[in-house]
Design an enzyme around this catalytic site. Structure first.
Site, mmCIF file in Angstrom:
data_model
loop_
_atom_site.group_PDB
_atom_site.id
_atom_site.type_symbol
_atom_site.label_atom_id
_atom_site.label_comp_id
_atom_site.label_asym_id
_atom_site.label_seq_id
_atom_site.Cartn_x
_atom_site.Cartn_y
_atom_site.Cartn_z
ATOM 1 N N CYS A 31 0.813 -1.222 0.000
ATOM 2 C CA CYS A 31 0.000 0.000 0.000
ATOM 3 C C CYS A 31 0.846 1.272 0.000
ATOM 4 O O CYS A 31 0.382 2.333 -0.409
ATOM 5 C CB CYS A 31 -0.923 0.024 1.220
ATOM 6 S SG CYS A 31 -2.142 -1.300 1.257
ATOM 7 N N HIS A 78 -9.349 2.906 -2.253
ATOM 8 C CA HIS A 78 -7.913 2.746 -2.031
ATOM 9 C C HIS A 78 -7.296 1.890 -3.140
ATOM 10 O O HIS A 78 -7.184 0.676 -3.003
ATOM 11 C CB HIS A 78 -7.719 2.101 -0.649
ATOM 12 C CG HIS A 78 -6.335 1.689 -0.305
ATOM 13 N ND1 HIS A 78 -5.200 2.287 -0.815
ATOM 14 C CD2 HIS A 78 -5.884 0.707 0.546
ATOM 15 C CE1 HIS A 78 -4.126 1.697 -0.295
ATOM 16 N NE2 HIS A 78 -4.510 0.734 0.514
ATOM 17 N N CYS A 87 -0.191 2.937 6.253
ATOM 18 C CA CYS A 87 0.294 1.604 6.596
ATOM 19 C C CYS A 87 0.520 0.811 5.321
ATOM 20 O O CYS A 87 -0.102 1.057 4.297
ATOM 21 C CB CYS A 87 -0.685 0.888 7.514
ATOM 22 S SG CYS A 87 -2.340 0.661 6.827
#
Length: 414
Positions: free
Chosen positions: A92, A370, A400
């Site tokens: 991510c 996302h 994160c």
């Protein structure tokens, strides 16, 4: 050390990441990358033969999303063949890392013009995944699994909520706020400067607005959603009898009595497709090409934390990058912390004792989605747009990443 300036930032709208439902899902991942790379070129009258490198983030690098997407997207966008490209994976965190590395190249004096960004088509990766094989971050390495068991991300989110005493109402409240703020930002056109429409190969419009937000969300509708990740607890992941659940409960005694499951579809990040790009340049390059910087890179940092809990590195990453910049939490006007799960942002706010009005001002991934490898680059552009809108000075962006990591960056509006 030389300064690294952000000249421009753009992104696609985020399309629902499901084949047959999302407006971008039928397109090639390289096409999304080419869309934002083309926009960065055209918006800045950029001679692409002078671009030193393109640093791209893509988390799931397989099939159509493999083969150095950054380079291939640039070629698809019609860039000069002299503009090289590389693609990286920090899960991510890829979209922040691509910008951080681009900034480092410029600040070191090794490069003068670098484009950073990322692409992720979650519709593609979901459609090509093997449903019979539980996805494991350790790639089936049993030696690593014994040292650092890593479970499903949503299970981690619920485990952190349990350990921190963060209840369902708190995570739902943050999700509700995210939807409200995103709806307000969209209505006011706060994303318009960065937003680039995506067109089909025949020139027809594919998508020109955010597709994922649910502005009608209420606390009541959120409260009526069933938690999801309790259903993952007993899924077997190997022949040794491990499950997603015992990989984490076996390491933390405080979880032996069970995990309080609080996350669901409404307070977790949305599954979407998207891409983003930022143009970074040295002062010499900007002056020579008539480019006006919008921001400068103040500091960058990386931090690792427990890979079993996975999602807890943003707080120490923020502290590290603040120390590098010589700033305090009060100096930051805009915080962007990715809402991978509601508990991530909630813990970030609580641990750093932040003013909530400064955090994810225009909503976050619970409302907007996302697109994993692109999100970090999107958030940097979002922070910059908000600093310009509000007149703020400093923005801090972090998120994160799987493996228990978090990259971070601080930018200063010019």
């Amino acid at each position: 050390m030389a300064e690294a300036y952000i000249i421009d930032a753009c992104r696609t709208p985020r399309g629902i990441g499901k084949v047959g439902k999302g407006s971008l899902a039928h397109l090639h991942p390289q096409h999304l990358g080419a869309t934002v790379l083309g926009a960065i070129r055209d918006r800045n009258n950029l001679d692409t033969a002078t671009v030193d490198d393109i640093i791209w983030g893509t988390s799931s690098q397989r099939g159509a999303q493999g083969a150095d997407l950054g380079r291939m997207a640039a070629l698809d966008a019609g860039y000069d063949i002299k503009a090289s490209g590389v693609t990286l994976d920090r899960f991510c965190g890829s979209g922040i890392t691509s910008v951080n590395l681009a900034a480092a190249q410029v600040m070191s004096g090794m490069e003068d013009c670098v484009i950073a960004g990322g692409t992720e088509m979650m519709s593609y990766t979901a459609a090509t995944a093997d449903p019979k094989v539980p996805p494991m971050l350790d790639g089936g390495n049993m030696s690593l699994r014994a040292k650092h068991p890593q479970t499903q991300q949503g299970v981690c989110a619920d485990a952190i909520a349990t350990l921190e005493g963060i209840d369902r109402e708190a995570v739902d409240q943050l999700a509700f706020t995210s939807q409200q703020r995103a709806a307000h930002a969209i209505a006011e056109g706060r994303f318009d400067r960065s937003l680039v429409a995506v067109h089909n190969l025949d020139g027809s419009l594919a998508l020109d607005k955010e597709e994922f937000p649910r502005p009608g969300t209420t606390m009541e509708t959120l409260g009526g959603l069933k938690t999801v990740f309790n259903m993952y607890m007993d899924i077997p992941v190997d022949e040794q009898g491990n499950t997603y659940g015992n990989l984490i409960t076996g390491k933390y005694d405080a979880l032996q009595n069970g995990i309080n499951h609080v996350h669901h579809a409404g307070n977790s990040s949305g599954v979407v497709d998207g891409a983003a790009a930022l143009l970074l340049a040295s002062e010499t390059y900007a002056n020579a090409n008539g480019l006006k910087p919008r921001a400068r890179i103040v500091a960058t940092a990386n931090m690792g934390d427990c890979p079993t809990l996975m999602l807890n590195a943003p707080v120490p990453a923020a502290r590290k990058v603040l120390a590098k910049a010589g700033l305090t939490t009060d100096d930051i006007d805009v915080y962007e912390i990715n809402e991978a799960f509601s508990v991530v942002a909630e813990k970030f706010i609580r641990d750093l004792e932040l003013d909530r009005s400064k955090v994810n001002i225009n909503g976050g991934a619970m409302a907007l989605g996302h697109p994993i490898g692109a999100t970090g680059s999107i958030l940097i552009g979002t922070a910059l747009d908000e600093l310009e809108r509000s007149g703020g000075r400093y923005g801090l962006i972090t998120m994160c990443a799987a493996g228990g990591m978090a990259p971070a960056i601080i930018i200063e509006r010019i």
